[in-house]
Design an enzyme around this catalytic site. Structure first.
Site, PDB file in Angstrom:
ATOM      1  N   CYS A 126       0.842  -1.208   0.000  1.00  0.00           N
ATOM      2  CA  CYS A 126       0.000   0.000   0.000  1.00  0.00           C
ATOM      3  C   CYS A 126       0.877   1.259   0.000  1.00  0.00           C
ATOM      4  O   CYS A 126       1.469   1.598  -1.009  1.00  0.00           O
ATOM      5  CB  CYS A 126      -0.973  -0.031   1.175  1.00  0.00           C
ATOM      6  SG  CYS A 126      -2.341   1.148   1.003  1.00  0.00           S
ATOM      7  N   HIS A 230      -3.661  -5.210   0.574  1.00  0.00           N
ATOM      8  CA  HIS A 230      -3.112  -5.601   1.874  1.00  0.00           C
ATOM      9  C   HIS A 230      -3.120  -7.115   2.018  1.00  0.00           C
ATOM     10  O   HIS A 230      -4.007  -7.683   2.660  1.00  0.00           O
ATOM     11  CB  HIS A 230      -3.915  -4.950   3.008  1.00  0.00           C
ATOM     12  CG  HIS A 230      -3.601  -3.510   3.229  1.00  0.00           C
ATOM     13  ND1 HIS A 230      -2.674  -3.081   4.154  1.00  0.00           N
ATOM     14  CD2 HIS A 230      -4.073  -2.399   2.620  1.00  0.00           C
ATOM     15  CE1 HIS A 230      -2.594  -1.758   4.113  1.00  0.00           C
ATOM     16  NE2 HIS A 230      -3.429  -1.323   3.198  1.00  0.00           N
ATOM     17  N   GLU A 232      -1.434  -8.963   3.895  1.00  0.00           N
ATOM     18  CA  GLU A 232      -1.305  -9.423   5.285  1.00  0.00           C
ATOM     19  C   GLU A 232      -2.659  -9.662   5.945  1.00  0.00           C
ATOM     20  O   GLU A 232      -2.747 -10.384   6.949  1.00  0.00           O
ATOM     21  CB  GLU A 232      -0.476  -8.422   6.107  1.00  0.00           C
ATOM     22  CG  GLU A 232      -1.177  -7.133   6.493  1.00  0.00           C
ATOM     23  CD  GLU A 232      -1.086  -6.034   5.435  1.00  0.00           C
ATOM     24  OE1 GLU A 232      -1.238  -4.848   5.789  1.00  0.00           O
ATOM     25  OE2 GLU A 232      -0.867  -6.369   4.251  1.00  0.00           O
TER      26      GLU A 232
END
Length: 261
Positions: A126, A230, A232
């Site tokens: 990001c 994202h 994660e």
């Protein structure tokens, strides 16, 4: 053979206004949201937080140069966070959300330079992807909707990590090789800015349906990669989302080759 686990540096966010319930009145906190560290560690590496250094800190930048940090580590992950100061890419703030943090911006740019100068892999998430673009001489749309790039919002703060959209993975891209397919996939989206002018040497690997750059790589020998989503947060609990691990595995494999090569 080197059996030491890979050491991966991660850049923290900086919190200067501390909510009263946390304590630390008048202090500054630097922190990681645990998903990035856990993602790195789940594949066998060790995550090492790299506190940003500033003039008022106990450690002066001249005492510990970022190149010393990079020399001790095997790779760098740049996490998300606040908007970059547009003055870094030659613009005045118009639709960027402040306050900006010059300390974090400069520290992370120095980290990118140090790691890439040593040929060590860098992976941006990001804001981290946007920072790589700026480090390579590119620019950003300060707000995708306000700048007329799209009429579809790429962030929904109420939904946060449950806000999803499609990306198109380019045929023949590194991304398509890591995942074993090209075409559409769903990802978590939490951003209002995006790549405007692509930085030097960067090659687009995925875009959203409205043409926003969602992933790129550098055409050099070292691993320099960024994704706008994202990964994660894509922990496998939603089978409709693109799995995260192939991305991290590609990054860690590059770190292993650089260390042992």
């Amino acid at each position: 053979m080197n059996n030491r686990r890979l050491l991966i540096g991660t850049s923290p966010r900086i919190l200067r206004t501390i909510p009263a319930e946390l304590g630390f009145p008048g202090k500054t906190l630097q922190y990681l949201e645990q998903s990035v560290a856990h993602w790195i560690m789940s594949l066998g590496a060790i995550a090492v937080m790299l506190p940003a250094l500033e003039h008022s800190s106990a450690i002066r930048r001249s005492d510990l140069h970022v190149r010393d940090i990079a020399a001790q580590l095997d790779g760098l992950v740049l996490q998300g966070g606040a908007d970059l100061d547009p003055r870094l890419y030659g613009e005045e703030p118009t639709h960027s959300n402040g306050p900006f943090d010059a300390v974090r911006d400069r520290f992370e740019l120095d980290l990118i330079d140090a790691f890439t100068s040593l040929g060590k892999p860098v992976f941006g998430i990001c804001r981290g992807m946007q920072l790589i673009n700026v480090a390579c001489g590119g620019t950003l749309h300060q707000d995708l909707c306000a700048n007329g790039v799209t009429d579809v919002r790429h962030a929904n703060l109420a939904a946060y990590d449950r806000h999803v959209h499609e990306v198109e993975i380019a045929a023949g891209s590194h991304l398509s090789r890591w995942y074993g397919f090209a075409g559409r996939a769903n990802v978590t989206s939490i951003h209002h800015q995006g790549v405007a002018r692509l930085g030097r040497g960067l090659i687009v690997e995925a875009v959203s349906h409205d043409g926003v750059v969602e992933a790129f790589r550098h055409d050099g020998d070292a691993f320099l990669y960024g994704v706008q989503w994202h990964p994660e947060f894509q922990d496998g609990s939603d089978p409709g989302l693109l799995p995260a691990d192939p991305l991290m595995k590609a990054f860690l494999d590059a770190a292993l080759r650089r260390r042992d090569g």
